[in-house]
Design a protein around this motif. Structure first.
Motif, PDB file in Angstrom:
ATOM      1  N   THR A  60       5.015   3.951 -17.084  1.00 43.20           N
ATOM      2  CA  THR A  60       5.415   2.719 -17.769  1.00 43.20           C
ATOM      3  C   THR A  60       4.807   1.480 -17.126  1.00 43.20           C
ATOM      4  OG1 THR A  60       7.399   2.604 -16.386  1.00 43.20           O
ATOM      5  CG2 THR A  60       7.594   3.697 -18.531  1.00 43.20           C
ATOM      6  N   HIS A  61       4.502   1.572 -15.826  1.00 38.92           N
ATOM      7  CA  HIS A  61       3.959   0.434 -15.087  1.00 38.92           C
ATOM      8  C   HIS A  61       2.797   0.890 -14.203  1.00 38.92           C
ATOM      9  CE1 HIS A  61       7.980  -0.914 -16.278  1.00 38.92           C
ATOM     10  NE2 HIS A  61       7.550  -2.153 -16.137  1.00 38.92           N
ATOM     11  N   ARG A  62       2.096  -0.088 -13.697  1.00 40.65           N
ATOM     12  CA  ARG A  62       0.912   0.227 -12.890  1.00 40.65           C
ATOM     13  C   ARG A  62       0.730  -0.835 -11.809  1.00 40.65           C
ATOM     14  NH1 ARG A  62      -3.329   0.935 -16.928  1.00 40.65           N
ATOM     15  NH2 ARG A  62      -2.523   3.062 -17.051  1.00 40.65           N
ATOM     16  N   ILE A  63       0.395  -0.393 -10.604  1.00 37.53           N
ATOM     17  CA  ILE A  63       0.036  -1.311  -9.517  1.00 37.53           C
ATOM     18  C   ILE A  63      -1.483  -1.313  -9.453  1.00 37.53           C
ATOM     19  CG2 ILE A  63       0.204  -1.809  -7.056  1.00 37.53           C
ATOM     20  CD1 ILE A  63       2.813  -0.198  -7.015  1.00 37.53           C
ATOM     21  N   ILE A  64      -2.081  -2.450  -9.672  1.00 38.26           N
ATOM     22  CA  ILE A  64      -3.533  -2.579  -9.665  1.00 38.26           C
ATOM     23  C   ILE A  64      -3.933  -3.656  -8.674  1.00 38.26           C
ATOM     24  CG2 ILE A  64      -3.920  -1.751 -12.009  1.00 38.26           C
ATOM     25  CD1 ILE A  64      -3.883  -4.611 -12.983  1.00 38.26           C
ATOM     26  N   ALA A  65      -5.171  -3.594  -8.237  1.00 38.90           N
ATOM     27  CA  ALA A  65      -5.669  -4.552  -7.248  1.00 38.90           C
ATOM     28  C   ALA A  65      -7.023  -5.074  -7.680  1.00 38.90           C
ATOM     29  CB  ALA A  65      -5.757  -3.909  -5.871  1.00 38.90           C
ATOM     30  N   SER A  66      -7.471  -6.101  -7.003  1.00 40.41           N
ATOM     31  CA  SER A  66      -8.792  -6.662  -7.262  1.00 40.41           C
ATOM     32  C   SER A  66      -9.842  -5.777  -6.593  1.00 40.41           C
ATOM     33  CB  SER A  66      -8.861  -8.086  -6.725  1.00 40.41           C
ATOM     34  OG  SER A  66      -8.597  -8.097  -5.329  1.00 40.41           O
ATOM     35  N   GLU A  67     -11.072  -6.284  -6.475  1.00 39.04           N
ATOM     36  CA  GLU A  67     -12.141  -5.512  -5.852  1.00 39.04           C
ATOM     37  C   GLU A  67     -11.707  -5.024  -4.474  1.00 39.04           C
ATOM     38  OE1 GLU A  67     -14.937  -4.765  -7.290  1.00 39.04           O
ATOM     39  OE2 GLU A  67     -14.780  -6.022  -9.080  1.00 39.04           O
ATOM     40  N   GLY A  68     -12.091  -3.799  -4.160  1.00 40.21           N
ATOM     41  CA  GLY A  68     -11.681  -3.215  -2.891  1.00 40.21           C
ATOM     42  C   GLY A  68     -10.523  -2.260  -3.049  1.00 40.21           C
ATOM     43  N   GLY A  69      -9.812  -2.343  -4.165  1.00 36.06           N
ATOM     44  CA  GLY A  69      -8.739  -1.415  -4.455  1.00 36.06           C
ATOM     45  C   GLY A  69      -7.519  -1.608  -3.584  1.00 36.06           C
ATOM     46  N   LEU A  70      -6.637  -0.592  -3.614  1.00 34.98           N
ATOM     47  CA  LEU A  70      -5.387  -0.594  -2.843  1.00 34.98           C
ATOM     48  C   LEU A  70      -5.535   0.270  -1.601  1.00 34.98           C
ATOM     49  CD1 LEU A  70      -2.998   0.051  -5.857  1.00 34.98           C
ATOM     50  CD2 LEU A  70      -3.107  -2.103  -4.592  1.00 34.98           C
ATOM     51  N   ASP A  71      -4.946  -0.169  -0.520  1.00 39.37           N
ATOM     52  CA  ASP A  71      -4.893   0.665   0.677  1.00 39.37           C
ATOM     53  C   ASP A  71      -3.946   1.827   0.389  1.00 39.37           C
ATOM     54  OD1 ASP A  71      -4.452   1.812   3.192  1.00 39.37           O
ATOM     55  OD2 ASP A  71      -4.696  -0.116   4.203  1.00 39.37           O
ATOM     56  N   GLU A  72      -4.422   3.065   0.653  1.00 35.80           N
ATOM     57  CA  GLU A  72      -3.588   4.229   0.346  1.00 35.80           C
ATOM     58  C   GLU A  72      -2.298   4.260   1.166  1.00 35.80           C
ATOM     59  OE1 GLU A  72      -5.864   7.449   3.259  1.00 35.80           O
ATOM     60  OE2 GLU A  72      -6.104   7.589   1.103  1.00 35.80           O
ATOM     61  N   GLN A  77       3.987   3.998   1.986  1.00 40.59           N
ATOM     62  CA  GLN A  77       5.118   3.109   2.266  1.00 40.59           C
ATOM     63  C   GLN A  77       6.127   3.119   1.111  1.00 40.59           C
ATOM     64  OE1 GLN A  77       3.114  -0.582   2.930  1.00 40.59           O
ATOM     65  NE2 GLN A  77       2.551  -0.121   5.052  1.00 40.59           N
ATOM     66  N   LEU A  78       5.611   3.136  -0.130  1.00 38.72           N
ATOM     67  CA  LEU A  78       6.499   3.117  -1.280  1.00 38.72           C
ATOM     68  C   LEU A  78       7.229   4.453  -1.461  1.00 38.72           C
ATOM     69  CD1 LEU A  78       4.231   1.236  -3.849  1.00 38.72           C
ATOM     70  CD2 LEU A  78       6.301   0.350  -2.782  1.00 38.72           C
ATOM     71  N   ARG A  79       6.490   5.540  -1.289  1.00 35.77           N
ATOM     72  CA  ARG A  79       7.085   6.856  -1.568  1.00 35.77           C
ATOM     73  C   ARG A  79       7.955   7.354  -0.409  1.00 35.77           C
ATOM     74  NH1 ARG A  79       6.432  10.644  -5.358  1.00 35.77           N
ATOM     75  NH2 ARG A  79       6.933  12.801  -4.803  1.00 35.77           N
ATOM     76  N   VAL A  80       7.432   7.235   0.823  1.00 33.53           N
ATOM     77  CA  VAL A  80       8.163   7.743   1.977  1.00 33.53           C
ATOM     78  C   VAL A  80       9.106   6.682   2.550  1.00 33.53           C
ATOM     79  CG1 VAL A  80       7.959   8.739   4.287  1.00 33.53           C
ATOM     80  CG2 VAL A  80       6.263   9.315   2.516  1.00 33.53           C
ATOM     81  N   LEU A 212      -7.263   3.386  -3.050  1.00 33.42           N
ATOM     82  CA  LEU A 212      -6.809   3.852  -4.356  1.00 33.42           C
ATOM     83  C   LEU A 212      -7.197   2.836  -5.425  1.00 33.42           C
ATOM     84  CD1 LEU A 212      -3.153   4.964  -3.457  1.00 33.42           C
ATOM     85  CD2 LEU A 212      -5.178   6.430  -3.605  1.00 33.42           C
ATOM     86  N   SER A 213      -7.482   3.320  -6.616  1.00 37.16           N
ATOM     87  CA  SER A 213      -7.783   2.408  -7.729  1.00 37.16           C
ATOM     88  C   SER A 213      -6.506   1.817  -8.304  1.00 37.16           C
ATOM     89  CB  SER A 213      -8.557   3.135  -8.827  1.00 37.16           C
ATOM     90  OG  SER A 213      -9.761   3.657  -8.317  1.00 37.16           O
ATOM     91  N   SER A 214      -5.458   2.624  -8.378  1.00 38.71           N
ATOM     92  CA  SER A 214      -4.172   2.162  -8.903  1.00 38.71           C
ATOM     93  C   SER A 214      -3.082   3.135  -8.494  1.00 38.71           C
ATOM     94  CB  SER A 214      -4.212   2.037 -10.435  1.00 38.71           C
ATOM     95  OG  SER A 214      -4.373   3.306 -11.034  1.00 38.71           O
ATOM     96  N   ILE A 215      -1.844   2.713  -8.680  1.00 41.65           N
ATOM     97  CA  ILE A 215      -0.689   3.582  -8.497  1.00 41.65           C
ATOM     98  C   ILE A 215       0.120   3.511  -9.781  1.00 41.65           C
ATOM     99  CG2 ILE A 215       1.414   4.035  -7.187  1.00 41.65           C
ATOM    100  CD1 ILE A 215       0.116   2.697  -4.777  1.00 41.65           C
ATOM    101  N   GLU A 216       0.260   4.656 -10.454  1.00 36.91           N
ATOM    102  CA  GLU A 216       1.031   4.724 -11.683  1.00 36.91           C
ATOM    103  C   GLU A 216       2.517   4.833 -11.348  1.00 36.91           C
ATOM    104  OE1 GLU A 216      -0.859   4.365 -14.498  1.00 36.91           O
ATOM    105  OE2 GLU A 216      -2.412   4.164 -12.972  1.00 36.91           O
ATOM    106  N   VAL A 217       3.355   4.130 -12.094  1.00 37.65           N
ATOM    107  CA  VAL A 217       4.799   4.078 -11.825  1.00 37.65           C
ATOM    108  C   VAL A 217       5.554   4.441 -13.097  1.00 37.65           C
ATOM    109  CG1 VAL A 217       6.715   2.656 -10.994  1.00 37.65           C
ATOM    110  CG2 VAL A 217       4.380   2.222 -10.160  1.00 37.65           C
ATOM    111  N   ILE A 534     -15.960  -2.502  -1.484  1.00 41.67           N
ATOM    112  CA  ILE A 534     -14.847  -1.986  -0.699  1.00 41.67           C
ATOM    113  C   ILE A 534     -14.882  -2.564   0.706  1.00 41.67           C
ATOM    114  CG2 ILE A 534     -14.697   0.169  -1.994  1.00 41.67           C
ATOM    115  CD1 ILE A 534     -16.247   1.524   0.212  1.00 41.67           C
ATOM    116  N   ILE A 535     -13.714  -2.575   1.322  1.00 44.17           N
ATOM    117  CA  ILE A 535     -13.581  -3.081   2.685  1.00 44.17           C
ATOM    118  C   ILE A 535     -14.090  -2.024   3.650  1.00 44.17           C
ATOM    119  CG2 ILE A 535     -11.925  -3.917   4.397  1.00 44.17           C
ATOM    120  CD1 ILE A 535     -10.077  -4.592   1.998  1.00 44.17           C
ATOM    121  N   GLY A 536     -14.872  -2.454   4.631  1.00 41.78           N
ATOM    122  CA  GLY A 536     -15.283  -1.497   5.657  1.00 41.78           C
ATOM    123  C   GLY A 536     -16.773  -1.424   5.838  1.00 41.78           C
TER     124      GLY A 536
END
Length: 849
Positions: A60-72, A77-80, A212-217, A534-536
């Motif tokens: 139903t929702h999505r966490i998205i980020a700008s260039e560089g994506g999301l830190d896995e 942190q969200l799940r555990v 990560l490119s996104s996290i589906e919620v 990407i960062i790095g």
């Protein structure tokens, strides 16, 4: 009585197959253009929506980020840490087959043990045990993937085969362990462009290590605690959005483009309506004596009216059905062009085949039948308006028509003024601007018979004495048959004026873009650094490359750009991050006067510049502040300038690299401008640069970039050009129909001319001369109409559609081409009826049944 009327109607229609065929073609072409545009546009956007659902499933929702994506680590942190279970991490990007660089696929990396709770499109046709086995193999066996069975067949691959793909990180061999099964045509289209693998493989292939490119919620509206936990941990470069709202916002981006395409389709339908009106008028006029006799023996006006409406309804159904079939075929051709335009300007879509919905077909049916019935109302009313005695007299029609011409002229002026007022005073509405154009064009169409009468009468007075009898006949025939010729000239005028208006608009934009691109290309050579930012390590390597470029003896100085996305005013916004030098600063074309300290403020203070489309759509003025989201919270950036940019219609921000590095991580560069020293051999310098590059990095000269930019521009208007010529084709059919009808109606008159000595050759030239004069009149009147259309398009519609302002560039060749188009189309349309009438024997033409 009704049976007799219906039989007489059917017999009469069957005796005039050419007129029926042309009327049906007119309806069919108009409907086909409208449907094809709707199908192509909707198929492209549906493919985009379904591609998202292919991996998001029931999210139903999505966490998205700008260039560089999301830190896995955010997912952990969200799940555990927070105990949020209904999450699914995704890594996605585009790859190509090693031996087919034009065949791209979307690679999607998933967590197989989590993804089952979301059940995306590609899992819906698999059993539970089969799905579990395949997902387990994705994790256990390295570089394993799932692809569509249809794709596998097209590539001649089977299970356990390997194939090579190419990404920004290089080549990689992947092994097929299973097939994705589609359950309908839509999912089949989507799956044909997907490669499914696990996250680790996707990160390796795409070079997105630890990202990560996104996290589906999966979350309903009654979980405020979950929402609070997510928002609390989101970094400044990420957004939490609903899947539906994201899809809707992407569709909204293409709204103006879609409206403009549909307007061109409706223009074809409008021209088709003139054709239908003309054909039905002819069919009514040919039966004036019959209708008069029927009225004399007791047939009511209502019965005559119903008869004509019934005939039109039958033609509408036949034409609409043919138009639907043509529209589907044409839509498949337009799909590629529409998709390529969306790819170039908006976002990536992978549409390969049409998606046909009943609602779209129903829309075509409604438009085809409604347009036909509206167009047939005037001739149906005409057939019932006069008493029987008057109906039997041909001169009564032309006399009443000349009275209508005077009234139509006044109505035309009122519509033109009203259309201009509507277009200029309708705020930012694209639809009302286009509606204004339609009203203006229709107003000019109502003026066409009066213009035609005035021009032929003036021609007769000025040149009649020099033309002789044969030369004066075409002029006088057009005037005496104005009830027919006026409509034909109007239909052709509409198509040609639209052609002139569109060509002037496109030419003005082309010239504006040319000047902008040439001004923007300040460097001698450009090093392009494609791929995901990407960062790095990759960013560090790009910095090292930049240093090596600067150390070359023939390089005087460098500039750089990074194209990324940041969150501005709570939405992702494109941002260009610049390192500028005195030469590259000259590439900015400012829309307003700027202060002398502009560049000092750009570099030293917390400021941004905005492009013209961004300023237009967001109502931004110089001196206002834009809030940009950072890890330190929202930071205000003052707008210090608005500058021209024609690379897209959504607009973007520009900031100095020094400002960017205060709040956001280093993502390297998208491109580096190289400025050579005087008298340097640029070809030799280009070879030196290539030796320093790796992978897909490349060097392009300013000429190469200019050529590529103009190719993108031409691609953007390929659909427009195609639809414009389709409108002209509809008008050509209309003129051909009118001329055939007119010549057949004049069979007796032409028979008299043959009987008194006019040769077949003279008769042929007489008819062609008449049609050529009609085309010339249509072309002459189309010139000022085309200028008005171009003015409204440039200064109203396209500014509202794309946020661009441009100067009006006059190209006399457009006028000459429009005039030639009208003349040649009319002459070609007159050749067949001219040859046909020339073969008629005088005795047959003079026979009265």
């Amino acid at each position: 009585m009704s049976t007799i009327l219906n039989k007489s109607s059917l017999n009469f229609l069957l005796q005039h197959p050419w007129q029926l065929a042309l009327a049906i073609v007119g309806i069919a072409l108009g409907v086909a253009v409208v449907i094809s545009i709707d199908l192509a546009m909707e198929s492209s956007l549906t493919a985009f929506d379904q591609a998202g659902k292919a991996f998001s499933g029931t999210a139903t929702h999505r966490i998205i980020a700008s260039e560089g994506g999301l830190d896995e680590k955010l997912y952990t942190q969200l799940r555990v840490g927070q105990g949020i279970k209904k999450l699914s991490p995704v890594v996605s990007g585009y790859v190509q087959l090693a031996k087919q660089t034009n065949n791209s696929f979307k690679l999607i990396g998933i967590d197989p043990f989590i993804e089952k709770s979301f059940k995306p499109v590609w899992q819906q046709e698999q059993s539970k045990n089969q799905r579990a086995a395949l997902l387990a193999r994705l994790v256990v066996e390295p570089n394993t993937v799932l692809i569509s069975d249809k794709t596998a067949r097209s590539l001649h691959l089977k299970i356990n085969d390997e194939f090579t793909i190419v990404s920004d990180s290089g080549k990689q061999d992947l092994k097929i362990i299973g097939f994705l099964q589609a359950n309908n045509a839509i999912s089949e289209q989507v799956l044909a462009k997907l490669i499914i693998t696990d996250i680790a493989t996707a990160q390796e292939v795409l070079g997105l290590f630890g990202r990560l490119s996104s996290i589906e919620v999966l979350m309903d509206n009654y979980e405020p605690e979950t929402l609070t936990k997510i928002l609390k941990l989101l970094p400044g470069s990420a957004l939490f959005v609903s899947v539906d709202s994201q899809s809707q916002s992407m569709r909204e981006m293409t709204r103006a483009f879609s409206i403009n395409l549909k307007a061109l389709g409706l223009l074809s339908l409008l021209v088709g309506m003139f054709l239908i009106y003309n054909t039905m008028t002819f069919l009514v006029m040919q039966r004036r004596r019959l209708i008069g006799c029927l009225r004399s023996i007791g047939i009511t006006r209502r019965q005559i009216f119903k008869l004509i409406i019934g005939e039109a309804f039958l033609l509408a159904i036949i034409g609409t059905l043919i138009g639907i079939a043509l529209g589907i075929a044409l839509g498949q051709s337009l799909l590629y062009m529409v998709s390529e335009t969306i790819n170039a300007i908006y976002f990536r879509v992978d549409a390969t085949s049409l998606i046909i919905r009943p609602a779209q077909i129903g829309k075509g049916v409604f438009l085809g039948i409604a347009a036909t019935l509206v167009a047939v109302l005037p001739p149906a009313w005409e057939a019932t308006r006069f008493p029987p005695a008057t109906v039997l007299i041909r001169s009564g029609l032309e006399s009443s028509t000349r009275q209508l011409v005077s009234g139509a002229k006044l109505t035309g002026f009122i519509l033109i003024a009203g259309g201009l007022a509507l277009a200029l005073s309708s705020a930012q509405s694209v639809s009302w601007g286009l509606a204004g154009i339609f009203i203006i064009v229709f107003g000019f169409a109502l003026l066409t018979p009066a213009f035609t009468l005035g021009l032929v009468q003036m021609t007769d007075k000025l040149f009649g004495r020099f033309l002789g009898i044969a030369g004066r006949l075409p002029v006088r025939t057009i005037s005496s048959e104005i009830s027919r010729t006026g409509i034909a000239v109007a239909a052709l005028m509409i198509a040609v004026s639209a052609t002139i208006g569109m060509e002037l608009m496109i030419g003005s934009l082309r010239q504006t873009v040319t000047e902008w691109v040439q001004a923007s290309l300040a460097a001698d050579l450009y090093v392009t650094l494609p791929g995901e930012k990407i960062i790095g390590g990759r960013a560090i390597e790009e910095h090292q490359l930049k240093k090596r470029l600067a150390d070359l003896p023939d390089v005087q100085m460098l500039s750089s750009a990074l194209h990324t996305k940041l969150i501005a005013n709570d939405e992702f916004t494109k941002v260009s991050v610049f390192e500028l030098n005195p030469q590259s600063r000259k590439g900015f074309i400012f829309k307003d006067k700027v202060n002398d300290d502009l560049w000092d403020r750009f570099e030293q203070q917390q400021t941004v510049m905005v492009t013209e489309p961004y300023a237009y759509y967001h109502a931004i003025r110089i001196g206002q502040e834009i809030l940009l989201q950072t890890d330190k919270g929202k930071q205000p950036f003052e707008v210090i300038a608005v500058y021209a940019d024609y690379s897209g219609d959504q607009g973007h921000l520009s900031m100095s690299r020094q400002n960017y590095q205060r709040y956001w991580p280093d993502l390297g560069y998208s491109g580096i401008g190289v400025y050579a020293r005087k008298h340097t051999d640029l070809k030799q310098l280009e070879n030196q640069l290539y030796k320093l590059l790796t992978g897909q990095q490349s060097v392009k000269s300013d000429k190469d970039i200019y050529k590529a930019s103009m190719e993108v521009f031409e691609q953007t208007f390929t659909v427009t050009e195609t639809l414009r010529w389709l409108s002209a084709a509809v008008a050509f059919v209309g003129v051909l129909s009118t001329l055939m009808a007119l010549q057949f109606e004049r069979t007796r008159q032409l028979g008299i001319l043959r009987a008194i000595g006019l040769t077949r050759r003279q008769l042929t030239f007489l008819v062609i001369g008449e049609t050529g004069l009609m085309g010339l009149i249509a072309g002459l009147f189309a010139i000022p109409v085309g200028y008005v259309v171009a003015y409204v398009l440039i200064f109203v519609v396209y500014e509202r559609s794309f946020g661009w302002t441009m100067a009006f560039h006059f190209d006399p060749m457009v006028v000459y081409q429009g005039l030639a188009l009208a003349f040649i189309a009319a002459v070609l349309a007159g050749i067949f009826p001219a040859l046909k009438m020339a073969r008629i024997k005088p005795a047959e033409a003079l026979r009265i049944e």
